[in-house]
Design a protein around this motif. Sequence first.
Motif, short mmCIF file in Angstrom:
data_model
loop_
_atom_site.label_atom_id
_atom_site.label_comp_id
_atom_site.label_asym_id
_atom_site.label_seq_id
_atom_site.Cartn_x
_atom_site.Cartn_y
_atom_site.Cartn_z
N GLU A 1 5.16 -24.81 -3.25
CA GLU A 1 5.80 -24.90 -4.57
C GLU A 1 6.79 -23.76 -4.76
OE1 GLU A 1 5.32 -27.71 -6.76
OE2 GLU A 1 7.09 -26.59 -7.36
N GLN A 2 7.95 -24.12 -5.26
CA GLN A 2 8.97 -23.14 -5.60
C GLN A 2 8.77 -22.68 -7.05
OE1 GLN A 2 11.06 -21.19 -3.71
NE2 GLN A 2 12.28 -22.96 -3.06
N ASN A 3 8.26 -23.63 -7.84
CA ASN A 3 8.12 -23.43 -9.28
C ASN A 3 6.79 -22.73 -9.55
OD1 ASN A 3 7.79 -23.68 -12.02
ND2 ASN A 3 8.50 -25.79 -12.10
N PHE A 4 6.84 -21.39 -9.56
CA PHE A 4 5.61 -20.61 -9.67
C PHE A 4 4.91 -20.85 -11.00
CE2 PHE A 4 3.35 -16.53 -10.42
CZ PHE A 4 2.44 -16.65 -9.39
N LEU B 1 4.06 -10.12 -6.19
CA LEU B 1 4.48 -11.51 -5.93
C LEU B 1 5.97 -11.68 -6.20
CD1 LEU B 1 1.65 -13.81 -7.31
CD2 LEU B 1 2.56 -13.75 -5.00
N HIS B 2 6.41 -11.12 -7.33
CA HIS B 2 7.83 -11.24 -7.68
C HIS B 2 8.70 -10.62 -6.61
CE1 HIS B 2 7.53 -12.18 -12.25
NE2 HIS B 2 6.73 -12.92 -11.49
N GLN B 3 8.20 -9.53 -6.06
CA GLN B 3 8.95 -8.85 -5.02
C GLN B 3 9.10 -9.77 -3.79
OE1 GLN B 3 7.26 -4.93 -4.57
NE2 GLN B 3 8.34 -4.69 -2.62
N TYR B 4 7.98 -10.41 -3.40
CA TYR B 4 8.02 -11.29 -2.23
C TYR B 4 8.89 -12.52 -2.45
CZ TYR B 4 4.47 -9.03 0.62
OH TYR B 4 3.80 -8.17 1.43
N LEU B 5 8.77 -13.06 -3.67
CA LEU B 5 9.45 -14.33 -3.91
C LEU B 5 10.88 -14.13 -4.37
CD1 LEU B 5 6.48 -16.14 -5.65
CD2 LEU B 5 7.16 -16.23 -3.26
N GLY B 6 11.21 -12.91 -4.71
CA GLY B 6 12.58 -12.63 -5.13
C GLY B 6 12.94 -13.30 -6.43
N GLY C 1 -12.40 -28.97 -2.50
CA GLY C 1 -12.19 -28.96 -3.94
C GLY C 1 -11.27 -27.86 -4.43
N GLU C 2 -10.79 -27.04 -3.52
CA GLU C 2 -9.88 -25.96 -3.92
C GLU C 2 -8.44 -26.44 -3.99
OE1 GLU C 2 -11.09 -21.47 -2.83
OE2 GLU C 2 -10.51 -22.71 -1.13
N LEU C 3 -7.65 -25.70 -4.77
CA LEU C 3 -6.21 -25.92 -4.75
C LEU C 3 -5.55 -24.60 -4.37
CD1 LEU C 3 -4.14 -27.82 -7.43
CD2 LEU C 3 -3.23 -25.87 -6.19
N VAL C 4 -4.86 -24.60 -3.25
CA VAL C 4 -4.16 -23.38 -2.86
C VAL C 4 -2.68 -23.67 -2.72
CG1 VAL C 4 -6.18 -22.59 -1.56
CG2 VAL C 4 -4.29 -23.64 -0.36
N THR C 5 -1.87 -22.64 -2.93
CA THR C 5 -0.44 -22.84 -2.78
C THR C 5 0.06 -22.03 -1.60
OG1 THR C 5 0.22 -20.94 -4.08
CG2 THR C 5 -0.17 -22.97 -5.28
N LEU C 6 1.17 -22.49 -1.03
CA LEU C 6 1.91 -21.72 -0.05
C LEU C 6 3.22 -21.35 -0.73
CD1 LEU C 6 1.35 -23.94 3.13
CD2 LEU C 6 0.02 -21.96 2.39
N LEU C 7 3.41 -20.05 -0.94
CA LEU C 7 4.63 -19.59 -1.60
C LEU C 7 5.50 -18.87 -0.58
CD1 LEU C 7 2.97 -18.02 -4.78
CD2 LEU C 7 3.89 -20.33 -4.55
N GLY C 8 6.74 -18.65 -0.96
CA GLY C 8 7.63 -17.93 -0.06
C GLY C 8 9.05 -18.39 -0.26
N HIS D 1 -1.00 -18.18 -1.19
CA HIS D 1 -0.69 -17.51 0.07
C HIS D 1 0.82 -17.34 0.14
CE1 HIS D 1 -4.73 -17.98 1.59
NE2 HIS D 1 -4.69 -19.26 1.29
N VAL D 2 1.25 -16.12 0.42
CA VAL D 2 2.68 -15.87 0.50
C VAL D 2 3.08 -15.82 1.97
CG1 VAL D 2 4.57 -14.32 -0.09
CG2 VAL D 2 2.60 -14.55 -1.64
N LEU D 3 4.05 -16.67 2.33
CA LEU D 3 4.54 -16.67 3.71
C LEU D 3 5.85 -15.93 3.81
CD1 LEU D 3 3.00 -19.80 3.78
CD2 LEU D 3 3.88 -19.49 6.07
#
Lengths: 287, 233
Positions: free
Chosen positions: B190-193, B227-232, B30-37, B204-206
């Motif tokens: 997702e790219q669109n944060f 987060l902004h730092q990781y995702l640029g 039932g969770e929703l998780v994202t993979l960002l990066g 989760h940030v990859l």
Amino acid sequence: MKALFGQLLLGLINGSFYALLSLGLSIIFGLLNVINFAHGALYMLGAFAAYVGLVQLGIGYWPALVLSPLVVGVLGLLIEVLLLRRLYGLDPLYGLLLTFGLTLVLEGAFQQLFGVSGNPYPMPAQLSGGADVRFMFLPWYRGWAVVVSLLVCFASWWVIERTRLGSYLRAGTENPRLLQAFGVNVPLMFTLTYAYGVALAAFAGVMAAPIYQVSPSMGSNLIMVVFAVVVIGGMGSIAGSIITGVGLGLVEGMTKYFYPEFASTVVFIIMAIVLLVRPAGLFGRER
Amino acid sequence: MTEMLRVSDLHSFYGESHILHGVDFVVERGELVTLLGRNGAGRTTTLKSILGLVDRRSGSIVLNGREVIDLAPHRIARLGVGWCPEERGIFASLSAEENLLLLPEFSSEGMSVEEIYRMFPNLYERRKSPGMRLSGGEQQMLAMARILRTGARLLLLDEITEGLAPVIVQALGRVVRKLKELGYTIVMVEQNFRFAAPLADRHHVLENGRIVQTVGKDELQAKQGLLHQYLGV
């Protein structure tokens, strides 16, 4: 006039066999990406399976007609599972080489067993004789061969283009990996598609047996023309391979009447022209 | 809560390239998780590895308590995984409806075709159109709709908003929210944060094939700078 219609009928018969064979080649290449060079040998095998059944075991024409494609289909299952499966992901050239080798083995074995000359294959009593239809003499068996071959082609087209089962084949032809990720057992589809394609070839072989006799080289004589048919029609269109097969059979028949010396070359000349003008073939899609 | 998916020490390879270097994460039912990066960080490869669509993988992937690292892709999918690929994966030679009905049903929990058409009214109008004639938005809706019919309970959604008009992105947001309410478990690349942030329970940030940071929804405010730092962005 009678001679022209006679040649046209022969052309139509050849055309129906071209259609059956190129249909099988086309679905196999579409899904498995294998250029099945063994198609001619499996056509020959279909004729021999029927010959052994009918002449040596005496099972009768009709059971032989049904059993022979089944036997060759099972052999196709084994070829796919034991041999072809190892080559997926490699250059299609490997599949071509494997099936070419298989052709040499099969033809050699059958020459050893049955000799090089043709063995006559009796047609069923119900279909011997014929009718004089004003402009030509129509042997029943030849009419039957055309009608049944075209029916099988049409039924295959219908299943592929109009049914849910066919939608799997079309989707798999586009992208087998993706289809598998959606839960479809694509490896099984590969096996069954190969088996069905070669069963079609065997069926053509049985239909051809009473007309051309049964000989180990009957496949290699035919398969060159069938490959030309596939190139002309283009890969990827089921209806295209059927129409091209029948059409080229007719063109060949007509050439035999008007300019016989040309008859065995005309298909290859058409192939050269099509390759220059439409490299993907008359009905093919660019990949 | 029970565990739906546990990925441990996942390594993946394309040919000789080593793409994932030990990815670990857990998703509860039932969770929703994202993979960002950033691009090339290994987000799409993580989704593909779960389904077995890479050349080689090692480690462990436990789905509903069952180890699937050695299973073929179709067998993994049949355990209830629905994949919405980045390129959408609509079959061009099939009609919209054939695309919708193509996927086998894994369980009786799937939505009926009527429910799906109620959720995506556009698709009903376009059902006879060939896949290649659909607009990007329609293709995306179809790619989502067809995995809902199968009864899959774990959805892997790869960049579903990419290249789509804002109004369609909003509609997709409503669909994803609805799916979450219905109890689906969702892993989203997702790219669109801004699209993902209000929907997700955890991010989760990859980076270079590893998870380097995990941010829960209640820490979002505090860790925004990081987060902004990781995702640029």
